[in-house]
Design a protein around this motif. Structure first.
Motif, PDB file in Angstrom:
ATOM      1  N   MET A   1     -13.183 -22.966 -27.172  1.00 18.48           N
ATOM      2  CA  MET A   1     -12.469 -22.918 -25.908  1.00 18.48           C
ATOM      3  C   MET A   1     -13.272 -22.171 -24.847  1.00 18.48           C
ATOM      4  SD  MET A   1      -9.744 -23.787 -24.390  1.00 18.48           S
ATOM      5  CE  MET A   1      -8.839 -23.384 -22.951  1.00 18.48           C
ATOM      6  N   PHE A   2     -13.883 -21.036 -25.243  1.00 21.48           N
ATOM      7  CA  PHE A   2     -14.658 -20.248 -24.295  1.00 21.48           C
ATOM      8  C   PHE A   2     -15.868 -21.029 -23.797  1.00 21.48           C
ATOM      9  CE2 PHE A   2     -18.114 -17.268 -23.361  1.00 21.48           C
ATOM     10  CZ  PHE A   2     -17.539 -16.619 -22.284  1.00 21.48           C
ATOM     11  N   GLN A   3     -16.489 -21.825 -24.674  1.00 22.74           N
ATOM     12  CA  GLN A   3     -17.650 -22.621 -24.272  1.00 22.74           C
ATOM     13  C   GLN A   3     -17.262 -23.664 -23.229  1.00 22.74           C
ATOM     14  OE1 GLN A   3     -19.039 -24.110 -28.006  1.00 22.74           O
ATOM     15  NE2 GLN A   3     -20.407 -22.364 -28.362  1.00 22.74           N
ATOM     16  N   ASP A   4     -16.116 -24.289 -23.418  1.00 18.75           N
ATOM     17  CA  ASP A   4     -15.641 -25.283 -22.450  1.00 18.75           C
ATOM     18  C   ASP A   4     -15.383 -24.644 -21.090  1.00 18.75           C
ATOM     19  OD1 ASP A   4     -15.728 -27.236 -24.407  1.00 18.75           O
ATOM     20  OD2 ASP A   4     -13.612 -26.990 -24.943  1.00 18.75           O
ATOM     21  N   ALA A   6     -16.788 -21.897 -19.905  1.00 18.76           N
ATOM     22  CA  ALA A   6     -18.078 -21.500 -19.329  1.00 18.76           C
ATOM     23  C   ALA A   6     -18.785 -22.699 -18.714  1.00 18.76           C
ATOM     24  CB  ALA A   6     -18.947 -20.850 -20.389  1.00 18.76           C
ATOM     25  N   VAL A   7     -18.762 -23.830 -19.398  1.00 19.16           N
ATOM     26  CA  VAL A   7     -19.390 -25.046 -18.879  1.00 19.16           C
ATOM     27  C   VAL A   7     -18.667 -25.510 -17.618  1.00 19.16           C
ATOM     28  CG1 VAL A   7     -19.808 -27.490 -19.357  1.00 19.16           C
ATOM     29  CG2 VAL A   7     -20.343 -25.774 -21.084  1.00 19.16           C
ATOM     30  N   LEU A   8     -17.372 -25.450 -17.599  1.00 20.15           N
ATOM     31  CA  LEU A   8     -16.592 -25.840 -16.429  1.00 20.15           C
ATOM     32  C   LEU A   8     -16.916 -24.944 -15.230  1.00 20.15           C
ATOM     33  CD1 LEU A   8     -14.406 -27.712 -15.297  1.00 20.15           C
ATOM     34  CD2 LEU A   8     -12.712 -26.043 -16.045  1.00 20.15           C
ATOM     35  N   THR A  14     -22.105 -25.227  -9.539  1.00 19.67           N
ATOM     36  CA  THR A  14     -23.208 -26.107  -9.142  1.00 19.67           C
ATOM     37  C   THR A  14     -22.755 -27.128  -8.108  1.00 19.67           C
ATOM     38  OG1 THR A  14     -24.187 -25.846 -11.343  1.00 19.67           O
ATOM     39  CG2 THR A  14     -24.965 -27.691  -9.999  1.00 19.67           C
ATOM     40  N   LEU A  15     -21.616 -27.743  -8.310  1.00 22.67           N
ATOM     41  CA  LEU A  15     -21.103 -28.721  -7.361  1.00 22.67           C
ATOM     42  C   LEU A  15     -20.773 -28.072  -6.018  1.00 22.67           C
ATOM     43  CD1 LEU A  15     -18.813 -30.932  -9.623  1.00 22.67           C
ATOM     44  CD2 LEU A  15     -21.049 -31.493  -8.648  1.00 22.67           C
ATOM     45  N   PHE A  16     -20.237 -26.873  -6.036  1.00 23.09           N
ATOM     46  CA  PHE A  16     -19.950 -26.160  -4.798  1.00 23.09           C
ATOM     47  C   PHE A  16     -21.248 -25.873  -4.050  1.00 23.09           C
ATOM     48  CE2 PHE A  16     -19.497 -22.159  -2.451  1.00 23.09           C
ATOM     49  CZ  PHE A  16     -18.504 -22.526  -1.555  1.00 23.09           C
ATOM     50  N   TYR A  17     -22.270 -25.419  -4.767  1.00 18.83           N
ATOM     51  CA  TYR A  17     -23.556 -25.099  -4.144  1.00 18.83           C
ATOM     52  C   TYR A  17     -24.203 -26.353  -3.550  1.00 18.83           C
ATOM     53  CZ  TYR A  17     -28.321 -23.462  -3.516  1.00 18.83           C
ATOM     54  OH  TYR A  17     -29.538 -23.152  -2.982  1.00 18.83           O
ATOM     55  N   ILE A  18     -24.150 -27.466  -4.255  1.00 18.63           N
ATOM     56  CA  ILE A  18     -24.711 -28.725  -3.751  1.00 18.63           C
ATOM     57  C   ILE A  18     -23.950 -29.177  -2.508  1.00 18.63           C
ATOM     58  CG2 ILE A  18     -24.992 -31.182  -4.270  1.00 18.63           C
ATOM     59  CD1 ILE A  18     -25.621 -30.341  -7.161  1.00 18.63           C
TER      60      ILE A  18
END
Length: 52
Positions: A1-4, A6-8, A14-18
């Motif tokens: 769950m924590f990995q999901d 973190a990836v999210l 990244t999408l916000f920065y782009i």
């Protein structure tokens, strides 16, 4: 769950920065002339009509 989670968070950041970089590139630069830095017209080449 924590990995999901973190990836999210990484993907969202990244999408916000782009998106922010894209919107920032569309805005005109702050320059002293009224043309906004554009050099594509005859007025800016003759340096007439573009002064503020």
């Amino acid at each position: 769950m924590f990995q999901d989670l973190a990836v999210l968070i990484i993907i969202t950041t990244t999408l916000f920065y782009i998106g922010f970089s894209f919107i920032k590139s569309l805005r005109t630069k702050k320059v002293s002339s009224g043309c906004g830095g554009c050099t594509g017209c005859e007025l800016s080449k003759k340096d007439a009509g573009c002064k503020t």
